[in-house]
Design an enzyme around this catalytic site. Structure first.
Site, PDB file in Angstrom:
ATOM      1  N   SER A  56      84.286  20.372 -20.422  1.00  0.00           N
ATOM      2  CA  SER A  56      82.896  20.668 -20.652  1.00  0.00           C
ATOM      3  C   SER A  56      82.327  19.793 -21.767  1.00  0.00           C
ATOM      4  O   SER A  56      82.342  18.573 -21.672  1.00  0.00           O
ATOM      5  CB  SER A  56      82.741  22.166 -20.938  1.00  0.00           C
ATOM      6  OG  SER A  56      81.437  22.588 -20.680  1.00  0.00           O
ATOM      7  N   ASP A  78      81.154  24.094  -9.387  1.00  0.00           N
ATOM      8  CA  ASP A  78      80.732  24.247 -10.781  1.00  0.00           C
ATOM      9  C   ASP A  78      79.206  24.277 -10.826  1.00  0.00           C
ATOM     10  O   ASP A  78      78.549  23.253 -10.618  1.00  0.00           O
ATOM     11  CB  ASP A  78      81.283  23.085 -11.616  1.00  0.00           C
ATOM     12  CG  ASP A  78      81.095  23.292 -13.111  1.00  0.00           C
ATOM     13  OD1 ASP A  78      80.238  24.104 -13.506  1.00  0.00           O
ATOM     14  OD2 ASP A  78      81.807  22.630 -13.888  1.00  0.00           O
ATOM     15  N   HIS A 125      83.548  26.382 -13.059  1.00  0.00           N
ATOM     16  CA  HIS A 125      83.777  25.686 -14.334  1.00  0.00           C
ATOM     17  C   HIS A 125      85.113  26.155 -14.920  1.00  0.00           C
ATOM     18  O   HIS A 125      85.165  26.947 -15.851  1.00  0.00           O
ATOM     19  CB  HIS A 125      82.612  26.028 -15.271  1.00  0.00           C
ATOM     20  CG  HIS A 125      82.412  25.073 -16.403  1.00  0.00           C
ATOM     21  ND1 HIS A 125      82.211  23.736 -16.220  1.00  0.00           N
ATOM     22  CD2 HIS A 125      82.372  25.282 -17.740  1.00  0.00           C
ATOM     23  CE1 HIS A 125      82.036  23.154 -17.387  1.00  0.00           C
ATOM     24  NE2 HIS A 125      82.145  24.065 -18.328  1.00  0.00           N
TER      25      HIS A 125
END
Length: 660
Positions: free
Chosen positions: A203, A309, A340
């Site tokens: 991320s 995601d 995610h």
């Protein structure tokens, strides 16, 4: 445009003489590994983790982001094996630069850094230190400027963020200054480091790795971005359509330390002013767009992304992959069915093994064949993977599929033949409905969407890479948002990405990956796939503000009753529509939970003769012909396809708060 595969510059890099590779492996191999004429197969856990050196250094970034009159220093926590240091031998570095080490935590268990009474680091989140330090690596965790124990301010992907990590790479290579304390302190050097650095992170952390690689910094040998952003504009907007109900100022405030929050108000205001919610591109986004700088990347790239995601959407990995291909960067990719989620939590044993080989090759110089392995691993069903030598596969072609009217309004056909001039479909934006609602009603007339469906396929049809949908639409109001989604109509067992775990279930049992101490365990909770039996699967998405018809970067008010042409970019994916299923293209307005609604509630009329989807079909138009040849003109499936849909999309506001 389909994603391309290229290996030009990379092939030259990897064709190093075998004798040089073997010599390098011998020079850097850990103590205890036998010297041989050929490079070792892998690094071994020969060093003591319990006796490892744990220390903190503050590195001068060379900028004064908080305007206090002195250069910012970022905190760098290090754990490295003691034995090489005693013998004057140097080791490579695995580095994770993050804003989350004190505010939110890392990994499925939201681990944070911990320190003893003297401020020495005790717990290093995630497994990298436990597994790799005994194998002759240093683990280096960097607090981005403005977070945890660092000076400066968070600027969400800007100069301060990237310099926070780049300065550490420079310090590890003897080009920057480090100190033993946050203020004052004796100089600290990294004479123990070979200078070879691999950056990894999920991320925000992976985004920083992308940004540092895009500077071309010397010494950064590889990056492993997981669910990472490649352009911050594309995190907040899709061609003018807002994707989140907040901007970068909210994220900055969320991750900053309390003292940074107090001193960084001017930076916060610059973020507010530079990122208006109009969706217009401003100079702020230029600094935060790494894609144009892919040509500067010297590091190899191992990208990992969840195809479902809905936080950091797959546009990011798609456009980054394309740019890296154009630059000839050596690269590898894993695409999962999850949202995610870190690969440690959806394919743990294979991930650790593959990552081990990757770092051994690029940081220790071992000739273990990882650079010659298949380029892509794709998850086809929960826990079932396929590989491709290159990705997208050879023979993938952007193929125009065209919508035509059907026998009922809103339920049209999708094929190679164009619609007749004047053919149209009309729908009214309903901001309460999402893509899962549209998919569930694909076979039913609806005033809120226009759907176009192929006949039931006679052969499998694979879509691999990025596509686009160009529409010509007439709005009834001065503003309008558009969505385009691809749907596989047919029963399947998939990861339940709409669940809170985004495709995984966390179990109470633990497995151990490396060595532990009393303050830093190598044992983590196991997971298993969270599956759903569905009757339809959304696998491709794209959004836009129709007001951006003339420019991707600037929106304009619309004139009701006037036709506008715009292209919606479909985010990267890799999906096989099986024989017996149908492929649907749905065009609608607001995708609830994924984009914000426009100021008005428009009625939109699509000119079908001037609308087309350009999809990355493996085998191109010929594959589509073979898949649909002899199929009946109407779907060979009931109007109510069995099975349920996954949960409706959940709005996500940050690129990983509590990091799943």
């Amino acid at each position: 445009m389909a994603i391309r595969a290229r290996v030009t510059r990379t092939q030259w890099r990897t064709l190093v003489p075998a004798a040089l590779a073997a010599l390098l492996a011998v020079l850097v191999q850990p103590i205890g590994v036998q010297t041989a004429a050929a490079a070792p197969a892998e690094s071994r856990p020969t060093y003591s983790y319990g006796d490892a050196i744990r220390e903190s250094v503050w590195v001068d970034t060379g900028i004064d982001g908080d305007a206090d009159g002195g250069n910012d220093r970022v905190a760098v926590d290090i754990v490295r094996p003691r034995e090489p240091a005693r013998q004057g031998r140097r080791i490579p570095v695995i580095m994770d630069a993050s804003p989350y080490y004190s505010c939110c935590g890392r990994g499925n268990e939201s681990q944070k850094k911990t320190y003893d009474a003297d401020g020495r680091p005790v717990q290093f989140p995630l497994f990298y230190d436990n597994y790799f330090v005994p194998r002759g690596y240093a683990a280096v965790l960097v607090d981005l400027a403005g977070t945890n124990r660092s000076d400066g301010c968070v600027d969400v992907g800007g100069r301060s963020d990237v310099r926070s990590a780049k300065a550490v790479v420079d310090w590890l290579n003897g080009r920057a200054r480090g100190y033993t304390s946050r203020t004052g302190g004796a100089p600290a050097t990294a004479r123990w480091s070979t200078g070879a650095v691999g950056m990894i992170g999920k991320s925000y952390d992976g985004t920083i790795a992308n940004g540092v690689a895009a500077t071309g910094v010397e010494g950064l040998k590889t990056i492993v971005p997981i669910g990472a952003i490649s352009s911050w504009y594309d995190y907040y907007f899709a061609k003018g359509a807002p994707l989140h109900d907040s901007g970068p100022d909210w994220l900055s405030d969320y991750v900053e330390s309390p003292e940074a929050r107090a001193r960084c108000k001017a930076v916060q205001q610059r973020l507010v002013a530079g990122a208006p919610r109009t969706g217009d591109w401003t100079p702020l986004w230029n600094e935060r767009d790494h894609v144009p700088d892919a040509r500067r990347v010297r590091a190899s790239v191992f990208a990992v992304h969840g195809m479902q995601d809905l936080n950091v959407r797959t546009r990011h990995v798609g456009q980054w992959w394309d740019a890296l291909a154009d630059a000839g960067v050596e690269r590898k990719i894993w695409l999962s069915q999850t949202g995610h989620v870190d690969p440690f939590d959806f394919r743990r044993a294979d991930w650790v093994k593959t990552l081990h080989r990757w770092f051994d090759h690029y940081l220790l110089g071992y000739d273990n064949g990882i650079d010659r392995a298949p380029m892509a691993d794709i998850e086809r069903a929960p826990g079932r993977w396929s590989t491709d030598r290159v990705w997208p596969p050879d023979g993938t072609r952007a193929t125009a599929l065209r919508p035509r009217t059907g026998q009922e309004p809103g339920v049209g056909r999708l094929g190679l033949l164009p619609a007749r001039p004047g053919a149209a479909e009309t729908f009214t934006d309903d901001p309460k409905l999402s893509e899962t609602d549209w998919a569930a009603g694909a076979d039913s007339p609806s005033p809120a969407k226009a759907g176009f469906i192929t006949p039931a396929l006679r052969k499998d049809l694979r879509l691999s890479g990025s596509g686009s949908v160009t529409v010509t639409a007439t709005p009834s109001t001065t503003s309008a948002h558009l969505s385009a989604v691809l749907v596989d109509l047919g029963p399947a067992t998939i990861r339940d990405y709409g669940d809170a775990g985004e495709g995984i279930t966390t179990l109470p049992e633990r497995t151990c990956w490396g060595s532990s101490t009393s303050g830093d365990s190598a044992c983590f909770k196991e997971t298993e796939p969270k599956v759903a039996e569905v009757g339809r699967t959304v696998f491709g998405r794209g959004w836009a503000d129709l007001g951006n018809y003339a420019s991707e970067h600037t929106g304009r008010p619309l004139t009701p009753g006037k036709k506008y042409r715009i292209t919606l970019d479909l985010h990267a994916s890799d999906h096989v529509v099986p024989a017996g299923h149908r492929l649907a293209l749905i065009v609608a307005g607001t995708d609830a939970g994924l984009i914000d609604p426009p100021a008005s509630t428009p009625r939109l009329t699509l000119d079908l003769a001037r609308t087309a989807a350009h999809l990355p079909l493996v085998g191109g138009a010929g594959a589509f012909v073979r898949a649909t040849a002899g199929s009946p003109p109407r779907a060979a499936a009931p109007a109510e396809t069995p099975g349920r849909a996954v949960n409706a999309p959940r709005a996500a506001r940050i690129p990983s708060g509590s990091d799943r």
